[in-house]
Design a protein around this motif. Structure first.
Motif, PDB file in Angstrom:
ATOM      1  N   LYS A   1      37.130  56.543  84.800  1.00 45.05           N
ATOM      2  CA  LYS A   1      37.948  55.347  84.566  1.00 45.05           C
ATOM      3  C   LYS A   1      39.451  55.662  84.543  1.00 45.05           C
ATOM      4  N   THR A   2      39.894  56.451  85.493  1.00 47.64           N
ATOM      5  CA  THR A   2      41.312  56.832  85.519  1.00 47.64           C
ATOM      6  C   THR A   2      42.206  55.628  85.756  1.00 47.64           C
ATOM      7  N   ARG A   3      41.928  54.871  86.804  1.00 43.23           N
ATOM      8  CA  ARG A   3      42.760  53.698  87.104  1.00 43.23           C
ATOM      9  C   ARG A   3      42.682  52.675  85.977  1.00 43.23           C
ATOM     10  N   TYR A   4      41.504  52.485  85.442  1.00 48.71           N
ATOM     11  CA  TYR A   4      41.284  51.576  84.311  1.00 48.71           C
ATOM     12  C   TYR A   4      42.208  51.940  83.157  1.00 48.71           C
ATOM     13  N   ARG A   5      42.240  53.224  82.794  1.00 47.75           N
ATOM     14  CA  ARG A   5      43.035  53.671  81.662  1.00 47.75           C
ATOM     15  C   ARG A   5      44.538  53.630  81.967  1.00 47.75           C
ATOM     16  N   THR A   6      44.900  53.910  83.206  1.00 46.93           N
ATOM     17  CA  THR A   6      46.314  53.827  83.578  1.00 46.93           C
ATOM     18  C   THR A   6      46.823  52.400  83.433  1.00 46.93           C
ATOM     19  N   LEU A   7      46.097  51.445  84.008  1.00 43.40           N
ATOM     20  CA  LEU A   7      46.523  50.045  83.946  1.00 43.40           C
ATOM     21  C   LEU A   7      46.466  49.499  82.522  1.00 43.40           C
ATOM     22  N   LEU A   8      45.479  49.962  81.751  1.00 44.60           N
ATOM     23  CA  LEU A   8      45.385  49.524  80.354  1.00 44.60           C
ATOM     24  C   LEU A   8      46.600  49.999  79.558  1.00 44.60           C
ATOM     25  N   GLY A   9      46.952  51.279  79.709  1.00 38.87           N
ATOM     26  CA  GLY A   9      48.114  51.802  78.992  1.00 38.87           C
ATOM     27  C   GLY A   9      49.399  51.108  79.400  1.00 38.87           C
ATOM     28  N   MET A  10      49.561  50.872  80.701  1.00 40.50           N
ATOM     29  CA  MET A  10      50.763  50.192  81.174  1.00 40.50           C
ATOM     30  C   MET A  10      50.813  48.752  80.669  1.00 40.50           C
ATOM     31  N   GLY A  11      49.676  48.082  80.698  1.00 36.98           N
ATOM     32  CA  GLY A  11      49.620  46.689  80.252  1.00 36.98           C
ATOM     33  C   GLY A  11      49.930  46.544  78.771  1.00 36.98           C
ATOM     34  N   LEU A  12      49.352  47.421  77.962  1.00 32.19           N
ATOM     35  CA  LEU A  12      49.592  47.343  76.514  1.00 32.19           C
ATOM     36  C   LEU A  12      51.049  47.604  76.176  1.00 32.19           C
ATOM     37  N   HIS A  13      51.650  48.571  76.859  1.00 28.05           N
ATOM     38  CA  HIS A  13      53.037  48.894  76.521  1.00 28.05           C
ATOM     39  C   HIS A  13      54.024  47.882  77.097  1.00 28.05           C
ATOM     40  N   PHE A  14      53.682  47.269  78.210  1.00 24.49           N
ATOM     41  CA  PHE A  14      54.522  46.181  78.700  1.00 24.49           C
ATOM     42  C   PHE A  14      54.477  45.014  77.722  1.00 24.49           C
ATOM     43  N   LEU A  15      53.272  44.681  77.267  1.00 21.71           N
ATOM     44  CA  LEU A  15      53.114  43.549  76.352  1.00 21.71           C
ATOM     45  C   LEU A  15      53.653  43.864  74.957  1.00 21.71           C
ATOM     46  N   GLN A  16      53.747  45.144  74.598  1.00 22.67           N
ATOM     47  CA  GLN A  16      54.351  45.481  73.311  1.00 22.67           C
ATOM     48  C   GLN A  16      55.771  44.929  73.235  1.00 22.67           C
ATOM     49  N   GLN A  17      56.506  45.006  74.338  1.00 21.60           N
ATOM     50  CA  GLN A  17      57.859  44.460  74.357  1.00 21.60           C
ATOM     51  C   GLN A  17      57.849  42.936  74.415  1.00 21.60           C
TER      52      GLN A  17
ATOM     53  N   ASN B   1      60.997  45.921  78.184  1.00 15.25           N
ATOM     54  CA  ASN B   1      62.214  45.883  77.378  1.00 15.25           C
ATOM     55  C   ASN B   1      63.395  45.349  78.191  1.00 15.25           C
ATOM     56  N   PHE B   2      63.525  45.844  79.422  1.00 11.38           N
ATOM     57  CA  PHE B   2      64.619  45.385  80.284  1.00 11.38           C
ATOM     58  C   PHE B   2      64.503  43.888  80.577  1.00 11.38           C
ATOM     59  N   LEU B   3      63.288  43.427  80.871  1.00 10.07           N
ATOM     60  CA  LEU B   3      63.109  42.010  81.204  1.00 10.07           C
ATOM     61  C   LEU B   3      63.424  41.114  80.010  1.00 10.07           C
ATOM     62  N   ILE B   4      63.038  41.547  78.813  1.00  9.73           N
ATOM     63  CA  ILE B   4      63.376  40.771  77.618  1.00  9.73           C
ATOM     64  C   ILE B   4      64.888  40.691  77.449  1.00  9.73           C
ATOM     65  N   GLY B   5      65.548  41.850  77.582  1.00  7.92           N
ATOM     66  CA  GLY B   5      66.997  41.864  77.427  1.00  7.92           C
ATOM     67  C   GLY B   5      67.717  41.051  78.489  1.00  7.92           C
ATOM     68  N   PHE B   6      67.175  41.066  79.708  1.00  9.13           N
ATOM     69  CA  PHE B   6      67.821  40.357  80.817  1.00  9.13           C
ATOM     70  C   PHE B   6      67.540  38.859  80.789  1.00  9.13           C
TER      71      PHE B   6
END
Length: 293
Positions: free
Chosen positions: A31-47, A182-187
């Motif tokens: 589940k490499t791609r699964y975990r990559t997209l999950l990590g990216m999604g969670l950290h994008f949504l954290q902002q 973070n950048f998108l929120i600031g912009f």
């Protein structure tokens, strides 16, 4: 010591993955791609939970809400943020990773809706001290939840989710997604504030609800598991995220207690193979029962 030697041997054998492998469905890592997209999604949504909506533009937001000293309000929010961060240590140890993230996102969405509703309803009316107090309370409750859940626990999850072979690059991608959010929120916040005013809070509340849904559907519970056990869990085919908290790695009586004799007999690689074999047997049994019905 036996387990540590096995882990080091596996780490040496795993090598280093390429950037392309992080998005590959044919990687040697489960589940490499699964975990990559999950990590990216969670950290994008954290902002996009809305934390920097308050920290970057809080003085502007509160001044338009007719609060007398918006700078003092920012100091109060910062103090709440620092104080409640320590609560995360208890929550993540007592309740794991999934439930604090799910309930934290829902809690944040509720207070953002309250904040946005009052701000929208009173934006064209005369100032009211009662409404101002409720807006201050809403923002403080939101900050407290973020500091105790999504602020620190999203980083804990990133450190536990990725496999040895791909961890460095997947963590880099997740961090890049965090900075993109973070950048998108600031912009976008100044433009959203001019066009939507307080209604922008409804968009951030929706992002929190989306984050809660993603955690529920896709994040496996990694509490009390070693990094190698997490990798075994993601390689299992009969475990769904919302039931993963009940999974116990091979050789363990519970997630806190392990069978020492089992660890002396088997290597970690053999445990991975045994776990997959058990999962295959259970899958065959379920299929047989289904056909009989």
């Amino acid at each position: 010591m036996h387990e540590m030697r096995e882990v080091l041997a596996l780490e040496r054998q795993s090598g280093t993955a390429s950037w392309i492998e992080c998005f590959s469905s044919r990687s040697r890592v489960p589940k490499t791609r699964y975990r990559t997209l999950l990590g990216m999604g969670l950290h994008f949504l954290q902002q996009w939970t809305g934390i920097n909506y308050f920290f970057y533009y809080g003085t502007t937001i509160f001044s338009t809400a007719h609060i007398k000293d918006p700078f003092l309000m920012q100091l109060i929010l910062g103090a709440v943020n620092v104080a409640t961060t320590f609560l995360a240590v208890y929550l993540v140890d007592r309740f794991g990773r999934r439930w604090p993230l799910i309930l934290g996102a829902i809690w944040q969405a509720v207070w953002l809706m309250i904040f946005a509703s009052i701000g929208t309803a009173t934006s064209h009316s005369s100032p009211s001290s009662t409404y101002g107090v409720v807006m201050i309370l809403s923002s403080c409750m939101f900050i407290a939840s973020f500091a105790a859940t999504w602020g620190p626990i999203a980083w804990v999850v990133m450190g536990e989710t990725f496999a040895l072979r791909t961890r460095a690059k997947q963590a880099s991608l997740a961090t890049a997604a965090n900075w993109l959010g973070n950048f998108l929120i600031g912009f976008l916040t100044p433009h959203a504030d001019r066009g939507l005013s307080y209604a922008f809070g409804f968009i951030l509340a929706s992002a929190n609800l989306a984050a809660a849904a993603i955690v529920w559907m896709y994040l496996y519970e990694s509490s009390l598991l070693s990094l190698e056990s997490v990798d075994i869990m993601y390689s299992m085919h009969d475990i769904v995220p919302w039931e993963s908290a009940r999974w116990v790695p091979p050789g363990y009586v519970t997630r806190r207690e392990r069978d020492e004799q089992h660890f002396r007999r088997l290597s970690i690689q053999e445990m991975v193979e045994m776990a997959n074999k058990d999962a295959s047997v259970k899958s065959d049994e379920n299929a047989a029962q289904g056909s009989q019905v």
